[in-house]
Design a protein around this motif. Structure first.
Motif, short mmCIF file in Angstrom:
data_model
loop_
_atom_site.label_atom_id
_atom_site.label_comp_id
_atom_site.label_asym_id
_atom_site.label_seq_id
_atom_site.Cartn_x
_atom_site.Cartn_y
_atom_site.Cartn_z
N LEU A 14 39.84 47.62 58.84
CA LEU A 14 40.15 47.96 60.22
C LEU A 14 40.52 46.72 61.01
CD1 LEU A 14 37.43 50.64 60.93
CD2 LEU A 14 39.83 50.98 60.35
N HIS A 15 41.62 46.09 60.64
CA HIS A 15 42.10 44.98 61.46
C HIS A 15 43.44 45.31 62.12
CE1 HIS A 15 44.90 43.57 58.20
NE2 HIS A 15 45.55 43.05 59.23
N VAL A 16 43.90 46.56 61.93
CA VAL A 16 45.15 46.96 62.55
C VAL A 16 44.93 47.37 63.99
CG1 VAL A 16 46.28 47.65 60.43
CG2 VAL A 16 44.84 49.28 61.63
N SER A 17 45.99 47.43 64.78
CA SER A 17 45.91 47.76 66.19
C SER A 17 45.84 49.25 66.39
CB SER A 17 47.16 47.29 66.90
OG SER A 17 48.23 48.12 66.60
N GLY A 18 45.33 49.25 67.22
CA GLY A 18 45.60 50.53 67.68
C GLY A 18 47.19 50.53 67.99
N GLU B 62 45.39 38.13 68.98
CA GLU B 62 45.07 39.55 69.12
C GLU B 62 46.32 40.40 69.26
OE1 GLU B 62 42.74 40.02 72.61
OE2 GLU B 62 44.35 39.46 73.99
N TRP B 63 46.17 41.68 68.93
CA TRP B 63 47.28 42.61 69.09
C TRP B 63 47.69 42.67 70.56
CZ3 TRP B 63 49.96 44.59 65.22
CH2 TRP B 63 49.37 44.69 63.96
N LYS B 64 49.00 42.54 70.80
CA LYS B 64 49.51 42.65 72.16
C LYS B 64 50.92 43.19 72.13
CE LYS B 64 50.83 37.73 72.38
NZ LYS B 64 50.67 36.47 73.16
N ASP B 65 51.33 43.76 73.26
CA ASP B 65 52.65 44.36 73.37
C ASP B 65 53.75 43.31 73.22
OD1 ASP B 65 51.71 46.96 73.82
OD2 ASP B 65 51.47 46.57 75.96
N VAL B 66 54.83 43.72 72.59
CA VAL B 66 56.00 42.87 72.44
C VAL B 66 57.10 43.42 73.34
CG1 VAL B 66 57.77 42.02 70.87
CG2 VAL B 66 55.42 42.29 70.06
N GLU B 67 57.54 42.62 74.29
CA GLU B 67 58.60 43.05 75.18
C GLU B 67 59.89 43.26 74.39
OE1 GLU B 67 60.74 41.64 79.37
OE2 GLU B 67 59.17 40.40 78.44
N ASP B 68 60.55 44.37 74.66
CA ASP B 68 61.83 44.71 74.01
C ASP B 68 61.69 44.98 72.51
OD1 ASP B 68 63.21 44.44 76.43
OD2 ASP B 68 63.51 42.30 76.11
N ALA B 69 60.48 45.34 72.06
CA ALA B 69 60.33 45.75 70.66
C ALA B 69 61.04 47.08 70.45
CB ALA B 69 58.86 45.88 70.31
N ASN B 70 61.60 47.26 69.27
CA ASN B 70 62.25 48.51 68.91
C ASN B 70 61.25 49.35 68.12
OD1 ASN B 70 65.02 47.95 69.92
ND2 ASN B 70 64.83 46.23 68.51
N PRO C 44 54.65 49.58 64.34
CA PRO C 44 55.70 50.41 64.94
C PRO C 44 55.40 50.90 66.35
CG PRO C 44 55.29 51.08 62.67
CD PRO C 44 54.19 50.14 63.05
N ASN C 45 54.19 50.66 66.85
CA ASN C 45 53.89 51.01 68.24
C ASN C 45 54.32 49.92 69.21
OD1 ASN C 45 51.97 49.06 67.71
ND2 ASN C 45 50.21 50.29 68.33
N GLY C 46 55.00 48.89 68.69
CA GLY C 46 55.51 47.84 69.55
C GLY C 46 54.55 46.70 69.81
N LYS C 47 53.51 46.59 69.01
CA LYS C 47 52.55 45.50 69.15
C LYS C 47 52.65 44.56 67.95
CE LYS C 47 49.15 48.30 71.70
NZ LYS C 47 49.12 47.52 72.96
N ALA C 48 52.17 43.34 68.13
CA ALA C 48 52.16 42.37 67.04
C ALA C 48 50.89 41.53 67.12
CB ALA C 48 53.39 41.48 67.09
N SER C 49 50.57 40.86 66.03
CA SER C 49 49.38 40.02 65.97
C SER C 49 49.52 39.04 64.81
CB SER C 49 48.11 40.86 65.78
OG SER C 49 48.10 41.47 64.50
N VAL C 50 48.55 38.13 64.71
CA VAL C 50 48.50 37.19 63.59
C VAL C 50 47.10 37.22 63.01
CG1 VAL C 50 48.80 34.80 62.84
CG2 VAL C 50 50.21 35.70 64.71
#
Length: 210
Positions: A14-18, A137-145, A118-124
């Motif tokens: 369980l390390h994926v984002s919501g 931490e998982w956070k929104d990516v502006e202009d993600a497809n 695919p919900n438009g978030k990214a993390s490391v």
């Protein structure tokens, strides 16, 4: 598994984002490695149902509730500017699946991953001693497809112990980590949710000297 080809498949923990990237845009002028996936290069290892070339792209599809990563054996690298075009073919569950680039890879228990969901978030994340440690931490990516058929470019630049991450040519994050002392391997990563098999396509994989 062939000797020297590093493949990782582990149960899902369980390390994926919501603007669409037509081709990878690494800025280094000296190309160290490039793969347009016209065929599967032997440095990626053997093809199978979950790792194969389709229509000029590398398609990776782990079983449900599994992570999968594979490193390329072409070389060991010091500082790099690495990029790839990533397409979500089937995200299944956009909050519980992700894909991305492996960097600073030493072995199956010591590496970093820049992940996009695919919900438009990214993390490391860092894998160390068999555990997953969140670096960014998982956070929104502006202009993600977002969603299925979404096309995004991921880019990782490492200089010394500093890693800078970009998504669709926009700054995402910068952090200090622990790079290998004798050169890094790089690769690709995909995680499928419990509810089904996710499918992602990688294209225009490129490593340049920053």
């Amino acid at each position: 598994m062939m000797r020297g080809i590093l493949v990782g498949v582990v149960a899902l923990l369980l390390h994926v984002s919501g603007s669409v990237a037509a081709s990878a845009t690494c800025e280094g002028r000296v190309v160290l490695f490039e793969d347009r996936f016209d065929r599967l290069q032997p440095t990626w290892g053997a093809s199978d149902d979950g790792f194969k070339i389709e229509d000029g792209q590398l398609v990776v599809a782990p079983e449900p509730a599994m992570f999968f990563w594979r490193t390329n054996q072409a070389s060991l690298y010091d500082d790099i500017d690495m990029c790839v075009v990533l397409t979500t073919i089937e995200g299944v569950d956009p909050e519980e699946t992700n894909a991305g680039l492996v960097f600073w890879y030493v072995d199956e228990n010591n590496f970093y991953v820049f992940e996009y969901a695919p919900n438009g978030k990214a993390s490391v994340w860092r894998r160390q001693r068999g555990r997953w440690l969140e670096q960014v931490e998982w956070k929104d990516v502006e202009d993600a497809n977002e969603g299925d058929d979404g096309v995004n470019e991921l880019r990782v630049v490492t200089r010394g112990d500093r890693a800078t991450l970009y998504l669709n040519d926009a700054d995402f994050a910068e952090f200090d980590g622990v790079p290998p002392t004798d050169g890094q391997q790089v690769g690709v990563f995909v995680a499928s949710p419990e509810s089904g098999t996710a499918r992602f396509a990688f294209d225009d994989f490129r490593i340049t000297r920053p």
